[in-house]
Design an enzyme around this catalytic site. Structure first.
Site, PDB file in Angstrom:
ATOM      1  N   LEU A 156      11.117 -20.595  -4.914  1.00  0.00           N
ATOM      2  CA  LEU A 156      10.168 -19.686  -4.240  1.00  0.00           C
ATOM      3  C   LEU A 156       8.848 -19.796  -4.978  1.00  0.00           C
ATOM      4  O   LEU A 156       8.824 -19.805  -6.208  1.00  0.00           O
ATOM      5  CB  LEU A 156      10.661 -18.228  -4.314  1.00  0.00           C
ATOM      6  CG  LEU A 156       9.681 -17.157  -3.829  1.00  0.00           C
ATOM      7  CD1 LEU A 156       9.591 -17.159  -2.297  1.00  0.00           C
ATOM      8  CD2 LEU A 156      10.090 -15.761  -4.291  1.00  0.00           C
TER       9      LEU A 156
ATOM     10  N   ASP B 119       0.840  -1.204   0.000  1.00  0.00           N
ATOM     11  CA  ASP B 119       0.000   0.000   0.000  1.00  0.00           C
ATOM     12  C   ASP B 119       0.879   1.260   0.000  1.00  0.00           C
ATOM     13  O   ASP B 119       1.988   1.233   0.540  1.00  0.00           O
ATOM     14  CB  ASP B 119      -0.915  -0.026   1.235  1.00  0.00           C
ATOM     15  CG  ASP B 119      -2.088   0.920   1.084  1.00  0.00           C
ATOM     16  OD1 ASP B 119      -2.286   1.478  -0.022  1.00  0.00           O
ATOM     17  OD2 ASP B 119      -2.809   1.115   2.078  1.00  0.00           O
TER      18      ASP B 119
ATOM     19  N   HIS C 144       2.743   3.213  -8.914  1.00  0.00           N
ATOM     20  CA  HIS C 144       2.599   1.786  -9.225  1.00  0.00           C
ATOM     21  C   HIS C 144       3.812   1.282 -10.010  1.00  0.00           C
ATOM     22  O   HIS C 144       4.282   0.170  -9.791  1.00  0.00           O
ATOM     23  CB  HIS C 144       1.319   1.531 -10.025  1.00  0.00           C
ATOM     24  CG  HIS C 144       0.056   1.901  -9.282  1.00  0.00           C
ATOM     25  ND1 HIS C 144      -0.159   1.568  -7.969  1.00  0.00           N
ATOM     26  CD2 HIS C 144      -1.056   2.575  -9.675  1.00  0.00           C
ATOM     27  CE1 HIS C 144      -1.343   2.016  -7.588  1.00  0.00           C
ATOM     28  NE2 HIS C 144      -1.906   2.647  -8.596  1.00  0.00           N
TER      29      HIS C 144
END
Ligand code: FPP
Length: 246
Positions: free
Chosen positions: A135, A24, A41
Site C-alpha cells: 500500500l 474532518d 485528533h
C-alpha cells in the site's frame, strides 16, 4: 506515468485503486464530549491506523490522507503545536509497523515550514519504506492543491525555459506524479467541499461525503463508502449507451 483521466479512461475496478480522504470532524467529536480539540485528533490517529489496515485487507493500492492543509496554520497556535507533536509521535511509533507490513510512506506538501526534527523523521520514514508496494500511504502535510500545481509548473518551466507546458508535463511534476488519480474521495464530518486537496487529480474522482465524524469512521464506514462507489456509473465524458456497448 499513470494515465490521466482527462486523456485516457482508466480500467474499471470494483475496489478503488486510490482512495483520498479529508479526515474532518475531530474538533466537533471532542467538543461533544467536553474534551479539548486535541483529544479528537488523538482519537483520529487511531482511525488512521484502522483505515490503513482495512485498505490493505481490501487491496486498495494507494491511500492519501489530508492531515494538515496549508491553511491549517491559521488555527490557534496551541492546536497547531499539539498537531505537530502528534505527527512526531505518530512517525516515531508507527513507521516501523508500516515497514513491517509492506507499506510505503510518503509525505506530500511543502515540508520546509516544519521543524528539523519532523523533517528528519519524515525523510527517515520515506527512505526506510520506499521499496514497499503493498500500500502506498500518502500523508498530505502543509499541502495545498494550488501549491502543488504551482510548484509543478515552476519545476517544469525551470527545466524547459521558453517551451509550452502540456497537461502531461505538468502532471509529471505533481507530488503524486507516479500515482493513479483517486477513484474515490471521502470527506467525513458533514462538510461538502474539497478544501484545496488534490485539485488536479480529483477531476474525475467519485466524491463521497458522510456526516460521520473522523474519530467515528471505522472499517464498516469505509465499506459503505466503497459500496456507494461501486454503484456509480463512471462515464469519463461518455454516454451511458457507450458504456453498455463497451
Ligand atoms: C480536521 O478536523 C482534522 C485535522 C485538521 C487534522 C487531522 C489529523 C489527524 C486525524 C491526526 C493525525 C494524522 C496523522 C496521519 C498522524 P477538525 O479539527 O477540522 O474538526 P472540526 O471540523 O470538527 O473542528
Amino acid at each position: 506515468m499513470p494515465a490521466s483521466s482527462t486523456r485516457d479512461i482508466p480500467t474499471p475496478s470494483d475496489i478503488p485503486r486510490h482512495v483520498a480522504i479529508i479526515m474532518d470532524g475531530n474538533g466537533r467529536w471532542a467538543k461533544k464530549r467536553l474534551m479539548p480539540r486535541v483529544a479528537g485528533h488523538v482519537k483520529g490517529v487511531d482511525r488512521v491506523r484502522d483505515v490503513i489496515k482495512h485498505c490493505v485487507e481490501l487491496g486498495v493500492g494507494h491511500l492519501s490522507l489530508f492531515a494538515f492543509s496549508s491553511e491549517n496554520w491559521r488555527r490557534p497556535q496551541e492546536e497547531v503545536s499539539k498537531l505537530m507533536e502528534l505527527f512526531v509521535m505518530a512517525l516515531e511509533r508507527e513507521v516501523g509497523k508500516l515497514h513491517k507490513n509492506g507499506i510505503r510512506l510518503r509525505i506530500i506538501g511543502d515540508l520546509s515550514r516544519f521543524d528539523s526534527r519532523l523533517q528528519t523523521l519524515i525523510r527517515q520514514g520515506e527512505t526506510l519504506t520506499r521499496d514497499n508496494t503493498r500500500l502506498c500511504l500518502n500523508i498530505a502535510a502543509n499541502y495545498g492543491g494550488r501549491w502543488d500545481i504551482l510548484q509543478a509548473a515552476n519545476a517544469w518551466i525551470g527545466q524547459h525555459p521558453g517551451q509550452a507546458l502540456t497537461e502531461a508535463d505538468l502532471a509529471s511534476h505533481l507530488a503524486l506524479a507516479d500515482t493513479p488519480e483517486p477513484d474515490l474521495f471521502i470527506r467525513t464530518g458533514g462538510e461538502q467541499r474539497i478544501s484545496n486537496f488534490l485539485l488536479w487529480q480529483l477531476a474525475y474522482t467519485e466524491l463521497y461525503f458522510t456526516d460521520t465524524l473522523w474519530p467515528d469512521f471505522n472499517a464498516k464506514a469505509l465499506d459503505r463508502a466503497i459500496v456507494s462507489y461501486q454503484k456509480r456509473e463512471r462515464r469519463f465524458g461518455r454516454t451511458s449507451e457507450q458504456l453498455v456497448q463497451s
